[in-house]
Design a protein around this motif. Structure first.
Motif, PDB file in Angstrom:
ATOM      1  N   ILE A  79      42.952 -46.998 -17.103  1.00  0.00           N
ATOM      2  CA  ILE A  79      41.495 -46.984 -16.963  1.00  0.00           C
ATOM      3  C   ILE A  79      41.101 -48.188 -16.125  1.00  0.00           C
ATOM      4  CG2 ILE A  79      39.285 -46.826 -18.153  1.00  0.00           C
ATOM      5  CD1 ILE A  79      40.733 -46.012 -20.666  1.00  0.00           C
ATOM      6  N   CYS A  80      40.231 -47.945 -15.150  1.00  0.00           N
ATOM      7  CA  CYS A  80      39.847 -49.014 -14.235  1.00  0.00           C
ATOM      8  C   CYS A  80      38.916 -50.008 -14.907  1.00  0.00           C
ATOM      9  CB  CYS A  80      39.179 -48.443 -12.984  1.00  0.00           C
ATOM     10  SG  CYS A  80      38.645 -49.757 -11.879  1.00  0.00           S
ATOM     11  N   ARG A  81      39.280 -51.269 -14.804  1.00  0.00           N
ATOM     12  CA  ARG A  81      38.466 -52.344 -15.381  1.00  0.00           C
ATOM     13  C   ARG A  81      37.663 -53.084 -14.317  1.00  0.00           C
ATOM     14  NH1 ARG A  81      40.683 -56.939 -18.581  1.00  0.00           N
ATOM     15  NH2 ARG A  81      38.478 -57.093 -19.006  1.00  0.00           N
ATOM     16  N   ALA A  82      37.807 -52.729 -13.043  1.00  0.00           N
ATOM     17  CA  ALA A  82      37.237 -53.553 -11.978  1.00  0.00           C
ATOM     18  C   ALA A  82      35.726 -53.366 -11.836  1.00  0.00           C
ATOM     19  CB  ALA A  82      37.958 -53.289 -10.669  1.00  0.00           C
ATOM     20  N   GLU A  83      35.148 -54.183 -10.960  1.00  0.00           N
ATOM     21  CA  GLU A  83      33.689 -54.365 -10.911  1.00  0.00           C
ATOM     22  C   GLU A  83      32.902 -53.080 -10.687  1.00  0.00           C
ATOM     23  OE1 GLU A  83      35.940 -56.255  -9.467  1.00  0.00           O
ATOM     24  OE2 GLU A  83      35.440 -58.378  -9.623  1.00  0.00           O
ATOM     25  N   ALA A  84      33.310 -52.263  -9.687  1.00  0.00           N
ATOM     26  CA  ALA A  84      32.490 -51.095  -9.355  1.00  0.00           C
ATOM     27  C   ALA A  84      32.444 -50.122 -10.534  1.00  0.00           C
ATOM     28  CB  ALA A  84      33.018 -50.397  -8.106  1.00  0.00           C
ATOM     29  N   CYS A  85      33.516 -50.049 -11.279  1.00  0.00           N
ATOM     30  CA  CYS A  85      33.515 -49.177 -12.453  1.00  0.00           C
ATOM     31  C   CYS A  85      32.710 -49.812 -13.589  1.00  0.00           C
ATOM     32  CB  CYS A  85      34.936 -48.832 -12.865  1.00  0.00           C
ATOM     33  SG  CYS A  85      35.698 -47.643 -11.725  1.00  0.00           S
ATOM     34  N   GLN A  86      32.752 -51.137 -13.687  1.00  0.00           N
ATOM     35  CA  GLN A  86      31.912 -51.810 -14.685  1.00  0.00           C
ATOM     36  C   GLN A  86      30.439 -51.533 -14.432  1.00  0.00           C
ATOM     37  OE1 GLN A  86      32.619 -55.903 -15.820  1.00  0.00           O
ATOM     38  NE2 GLN A  86      34.646 -55.851 -14.904  1.00  0.00           N
ATOM     39  N   TYR A 120      43.216 -52.326 -11.961  1.00  0.00           N
ATOM     40  CA  TYR A 120      42.128 -52.967 -11.238  1.00  0.00           C
ATOM     41  C   TYR A 120      41.904 -52.233  -9.937  1.00  0.00           C
ATOM     42  CZ  TYR A 120      42.666 -56.337 -14.908  1.00  0.00           C
ATOM     43  OH  TYR A 120      42.734 -56.915 -16.156  1.00  0.00           O
ATOM     44  N   CYS A 121      41.123 -51.198 -10.025  1.00  0.00           N
ATOM     45  CA  CYS A 121      40.676 -50.357  -8.911  1.00  0.00           C
ATOM     46  C   CYS A 121      41.685 -49.279  -8.552  1.00  0.00           C
ATOM     47  CB  CYS A 121      40.329 -51.173  -7.669  1.00  0.00           C
ATOM     48  SG  CYS A 121      39.398 -50.190  -6.480  1.00  0.00           S
ATOM     49  N   LEU A 122      41.154 -48.059  -8.500  1.00  0.00           N
ATOM     50  CA  LEU A 122      41.946 -46.901  -8.079  1.00  0.00           C
ATOM     51  C   LEU A 122      41.429 -46.343  -6.753  1.00  0.00           C
ATOM     52  CD1 LEU A 122      42.170 -45.200 -11.594  1.00  0.00           C
ATOM     53  CD2 LEU A 122      44.124 -46.059 -10.277  1.00  0.00           C
ATOM     54  N   GLY A 123      40.508 -47.073  -6.119  1.00  0.00           N
ATOM     55  CA  GLY A 123      39.938 -46.567  -4.869  1.00  0.00           C
ATOM     56  C   GLY A 123      38.991 -45.397  -5.093  1.00  0.00           C
ATOM     57  N   LEU A 124      38.496 -45.279  -6.323  1.00  0.00           N
ATOM     58  CA  LEU A 124      37.557 -44.210  -6.665  1.00  0.00           C
ATOM     59  C   LEU A 124      36.214 -44.838  -7.063  1.00  0.00           C
ATOM     60  CD1 LEU A 124      40.042 -42.103  -8.835  1.00  0.00           C
ATOM     61  CD2 LEU A 124      39.408 -41.710  -6.449  1.00  0.00           C
ATOM     62  N   CYS A 125      35.865 -45.897  -6.359  1.00  0.00           N
ATOM     63  CA  CYS A 125      34.774 -46.774  -6.780  1.00  0.00           C
ATOM     64  C   CYS A 125      33.403 -46.148  -6.569  1.00  0.00           C
ATOM     65  CB  CYS A 125      34.846 -48.092  -6.041  1.00  0.00           C
ATOM     66  SG  CYS A 125      36.514 -48.551  -5.552  1.00  0.00           S
ATOM     67  N   ALA A 126      33.319 -45.054  -5.788  1.00  0.00           N
ATOM     68  CA  ALA A 126      32.039 -44.385  -5.599  1.00  0.00           C
ATOM     69  C   ALA A 126      31.882 -43.236  -6.591  1.00  0.00           C
ATOM     70  CB  ALA A 126      31.899 -43.876  -4.165  1.00  0.00           C
ATOM     71  N   PRO A 129      33.087 -44.193 -13.769  1.00  0.00           N
ATOM     72  CA  PRO A 129      34.335 -44.889 -14.073  1.00  0.00           C
ATOM     73  C   PRO A 129      35.555 -44.035 -13.725  1.00  0.00           C
ATOM     74  CG  PRO A 129      32.868 -44.812 -16.008  1.00  0.00           C
ATOM     75  CD  PRO A 129      32.287 -43.913 -14.979  1.00  0.00           C
ATOM     76  N   ALA A 130      36.588 -44.727 -13.254  1.00  0.00           N
ATOM     77  CA  ALA A 130      37.771 -44.024 -12.784  1.00  0.00           C
ATOM     78  C   ALA A 130      38.930 -44.213 -13.756  1.00  0.00           C
ATOM     79  CB  ALA A 130      38.175 -44.537 -11.407  1.00  0.00           C
ATOM     80  N   ALA A 131      39.754 -43.178 -13.841  1.00  0.00           N
ATOM     81  CA  ALA A 131      40.942 -43.245 -14.697  1.00  0.00           C
ATOM     82  C   ALA A 131      42.040 -42.429 -14.037  1.00  0.00           C
ATOM     83  CB  ALA A 131      40.632 -42.706 -16.086  1.00  0.00           C
TER      84      ALA A 131
ATOM     85  N   ASP B 176      40.869 -54.725  -3.459  1.00  0.00           N
ATOM     86  CA  ASP B 176      39.491 -55.107  -3.765  1.00  0.00           C
ATOM     87  C   ASP B 176      38.731 -53.984  -4.447  1.00  0.00           C
ATOM     88  OD1 ASP B 176      40.078 -57.430  -2.442  1.00  0.00           O
ATOM     89  OD2 ASP B 176      38.642 -57.127  -0.808  1.00  0.00           O
ATOM     90  N   SER B 177      38.089 -54.323  -5.539  1.00  0.00           N
ATOM     91  CA  SER B 177      37.195 -53.349  -6.161  1.00  0.00           C
ATOM     92  C   SER B 177      36.100 -52.989  -5.166  1.00  0.00           C
ATOM     93  CB  SER B 177      36.551 -53.974  -7.398  1.00  0.00           C
ATOM     94  OG  SER B 177      35.454 -53.172  -7.806  1.00  0.00           O
ATOM     95  N   GLY B 178      35.723 -51.723  -5.161  1.00  0.00           N
ATOM     96  CA  GLY B 178      34.660 -51.278  -4.272  1.00  0.00           C
ATOM     97  C   GLY B 178      35.149 -50.890  -2.897  1.00  0.00           C
ATOM     98  N   THR B 179      36.450 -50.917  -2.670  1.00  0.00           N
ATOM     99  CA  THR B 179      36.943 -50.527  -1.347  1.00  0.00           C
ATOM    100  C   THR B 179      37.899 -49.343  -1.436  1.00  0.00           C
ATOM    101  OG1 THR B 179      38.857 -52.026  -1.301  1.00  0.00           O
ATOM    102  CG2 THR B 179      36.764 -52.911  -0.530  1.00  0.00           C
TER     103      THR B 179
HETATM  104  S1  FES Z   1      36.540 -50.335  -9.100  1.00  0.00           S
HETATM  105 FE1  FES Z   1      37.223 -48.743 -10.379  1.00  0.00          FE
HETATM  106  S2  FES Z   1      38.118 -47.427  -8.946  1.00  0.00           S
HETATM  107 FE2  FES Z   1      37.552 -49.080  -7.690  1.00  0.00          FE
END
Ligand code: FES
Ligand SMILES: Cc1cc2nc3c(=O)[nH]c(=O)nc-3n(C[C@H](O)[C@H](O)[C@H](O)COP(=O)(O)O)c2cc1C
Ligand code: SF4
Lengths: 151, 505
Positions: A79-86, A120-126, A129-131, B176-179
């Motif tokens: 499960i993505c913990r990074a900023e865009a998913c937060q 930390y990020c799956l590239g699904l930030c748009a 939340p991504a998993a 990077d998150s968001g990319t």
């Molecule tokens: S921040 Fe969650 S997929 Fe990029």
């Protein structure tokens, strides 16, 4: 697994990567693929094949989040913990899923069904939340879609 | 009937595979002749799965699609979005690097060539290495991986370094998150990256290339592997690139889940099979890189932009942009936004226009509180900074950075103290361990922020001191720039750091 079976698989892996420049990571990935983790008994074989010390092999394994020394569940849920998913409720989702499974990050359910890991990020930030369950990606994940993917 | 369905992993994550099967199944049941072509994504992620139907040479969009919409789609009764390229989000873009992404089957080399592919490489084959390097310099292209270093100058150094073996290493670690621009181009138009790397090889005299691709991207790995196989079979790669008599071949190397391995020297150590610890510079990788040999390390987008520069000419590319930021940038809009996705545009668009107009504000409908640009090491910028033009020097002037051009939007429910804490935690988890201020400082940072959260106001000064120590004593930007998000959060959102003891209890 018998020692002979391990040795045979490892020999096949070494042959596959023979001649590569910097074969360590490709070898470790192949070991992960074959066994789901890096068995302790594989370490001296890798050290011998690459002509380096065991400590160095251990050092490399421990540096990278992907390489595990212990077996994991039948499914690995990341499960993505990074900023865009937060920004779209990722932290609450992680907490709910962990609570429901009764696990902490890195834990495996007692029945061996699933291991949950942070990513930390799956590239699904748009579409967070991504998993990801094994190699399958889930966008706008919620408890239901994650549970379905684990079924 | 020709129907296009993306195979991009964002589209798949939202159900594209189920839609594609429903289309194939429905067409068979109806006995109609439907060709389903799997493409990359157009980048309009909020519309994914975005299905396109070609009528009289124009592609009409339908999305977001579910399998339940398929019967109406096939009967021609489903309400659509009109011609895809007229959707404002798409129509406003300048698509140079991403011209083919979402348009063609990513593994169809003939379609690639029919849409301008290989023109650049053929042109480069007729040039000397120095002429190729000069063309890249004239385009003004700067590295898209974060630091914005001029690509042509880097290539010049490798070109001038004598060695019997040189390397082109593509940095596809995109942590990077968001990319997700690297992921999208690798999944949607892999040959453009291969072509760019081949041109780089011709420029500097390197015959071997590697793509260091993060393990979190299994779909991109699959597409790239397949593209390499096709490229080799069709003579784009190998001993005689497109009949030039020049050799170039490449390999994919899969990362292992360490953010710091996106830093170029850590990446090289990782490729060599070592712990991904950052190396001190000098020596520059351009002089002593992979296995100690001269190596070009470039981001995916830097390399994938090279073919269009050679196809249309350096001047064409340089004519876009603002100041010293030439050309276009694929901006990735993410987080809490109504319309998230990839928006390629000339440098210079104000940040606020991206957030408010292009992205349509937040998905939640609440006010925007903060925007983090440039990944986890980027500053949190408040709406007061929205006039800042999207360009390297302009962001620098605001204490920010554009990095790999991820724009992550937060609404007013975001707790900026928690975001600052996360930045420190992330640094602690991902530190390579070489510098004490980074390794230990980040752990102290988390503790200090927890004290602030408990109402200990004196801890704020401590946090500032700690950040100064990290900035001064870190070898790379992970430890060196983590203070950006932390201090910008504290500076721009003091109310989130002003917790009373009572409230904390
Ligand atoms: S921040 Fe969650 S997929 Fe990029
Ligand atoms: C901690 C850290 C992480 C980085 N991650 C990436 C990355 O994921 N992708 C990337 O292209 N560059 C990354 N960089 C920048 C690289 O070190 C390097 O500048 C870049 O690959 C050079 O390519 P470019 O000139 O084409 O941008 C990172 C840097 C640091 C300090
Ligand atoms: S700043 Fe951190 S990640 Fe960078 S070299 Fe130092 S310890 Fe490693």
């Amino acid at each position: 697994m018998s020692d002979a079976a391990l040795t045979e698989t490892m020999a096949e892996i070494f042959a596959r990567h023979r001649g590569r420049e910097g074969p360590m990571l490709p070898i470790l990935h192949s070991v992960m693929e074959a066994f789901g983790h890096i068995p302790e008994a594989a370490v001296p074989l890798i050290a011998d094949d690459l002509n380096i010390g065991r400590a160095e092999v251990h050092g490399v394994i421990s540096f990278y989040h992907d390489f595990r020394k212990e077996p994991v569940g039948r499914h690995v849920l990341k499960i993505c913990r990074a900023e865009a998913c937060q920004a779209v409720g990722g932290a609450a989702l992680s907490q709910a899923v962990l609570d429901k499974l009764g696990l902490d990050w890195g834990g495996t359910t007692p029945d061996g069904r699933v291991t949950v890991e942070p990513v930390y990020c799956l590239g699904l930030c748009a579409c967070g939340p991504a998993a990801m369950v094994d190699d399958r990606v889930i966008g706008r994940a919620d408890e239901t879609t994650i549970e379905e993917a684990l079924a | 009937m020709k129907v296009y369905v993306p195979r991009d992993s964002a589209a798949k994550a939202l159900g594209a595979d189920a839609v594609a099967s429903a289309i194939a199944y429905g067409a068979e049941a109806r006995g109609i002749d439907v060709t389903v072509i799997r493409t990359g994504s157009r980048g309009m992620v909020w519309l994914e799965p975005l299905v396109e139907v070609e009528r009289d040479g124009v592609r009409h969009g339908y999305g977001p699609m579910t399998p339940a919409d398929v019967p109406a789609l096939l009967d021609g009764t489903l309400d659509g979005l009109g011609p895809v390229e007229e959707i404002p989000f798409f129509a406003r873009q300048t698509r140079l690097t991403f011209a083919r992404c979402g348009v063609i089957d990513p593994l169809d080399l003939d379609a690639y060539a029919a849409h301008g592919g290989l023109v650049g490489l053929r042109r480069a084959i007729a040039m000397t290495g120095q002429q190729i390097v000069d063309e890249v310099k004239d385009s003004g292209l700067r590295g898209r991986g974060g630091a914005g270093f001029p690509t042509g100058i880097k290539w010049q150094t490798v070109h001038d370094a004598p060695a019997d073996q040189k390397y082109i290493v593509c940095n596809a670690d995109e942590g990077d998150s968001g990319t997700f621009a690297d992921r999208m181009i690798m999944e949607g138009d892999p040959f453009t990256l291969i072509e760019g790397m081949a041109i780089a090889g011709l420029a500097v005299g390197a015959t071997r290339g590697y793509v260091y691709l993060r393990s979190e991207y299994p779909d991109a790995i699959t597409v790239m592997q397949e593209a390499l196989r096709i490229g080799r079979a069709r003579g784009l790669l190998g001993a005689d690139v497109l009949g030039s008599g020049r050799a170039f071949d490449m390999e994919i190397r899969v990362g292992a889940g360490a953010y710091v391995c996106g830093e170029e020297t850590s990446l090289l150590n990782s490729m060599e099979g070592k712990r991904g610890v950052v190396r001190a510079k000098p020596p520059l990788p351009a002089i002593e890189g992979f296995l100690g040999r001269p190596t070009v390390v470039n981001n995916v987008i830097s390399l994938a932009t090279v073919p269009v520069i050679f196809e249309r000419g350096a001047q064409h590319y340089a004519d876009f942009g603002l100041g010293r930021s030439r050309g276009t940038m694929p901006v990735q809009i993410a987080g809490n936004v109504k319309r998230g996705g990839l928006f390629e545009t000339a440098f210079g668009l104000p940040l606020g226009e991206l957030v408010e107009d292009v992205a349509g504000g937040t998905a939640s409908g609440r006010p925007v509180k903060a925007v983090q640009v440039g990944g986890p090491l980027g500053a949190y910028m408040p709406p007061e900074t929205f006039e800042t033009p999207f360009a390297y020097e302009e962001f620098d002037g605001q204490g920010g950075l554009i990095g790999h051009a991820g724009v992550v939007v937060f609404d007013d429910t975001a707790d900026m103290l928690q975001m600052a804490r996360f930045a420190m935690e992330f640094c602690a988890v991902e530190s390579c361990g070489k510098c004490t201020p980074c390794r230990i400082g980040a752990v102290r940072g988390v503790e200090t922020i927890d004290r602030i959260a408990e109402g200990d106001a004196a801890a704020k000064d401590l946090l500032v001191d700690l950040c100064d120590t990290m900035t001064d004593g870190s070898l790379c930007a992970l430890g060196g720039l983590t203070p950006y998000p932390v201090l910008s959060a504290m500076r721009n959102y003091p109310e989130d750091f002003a917790r009373s003891k009572e409230a904390a209890e």
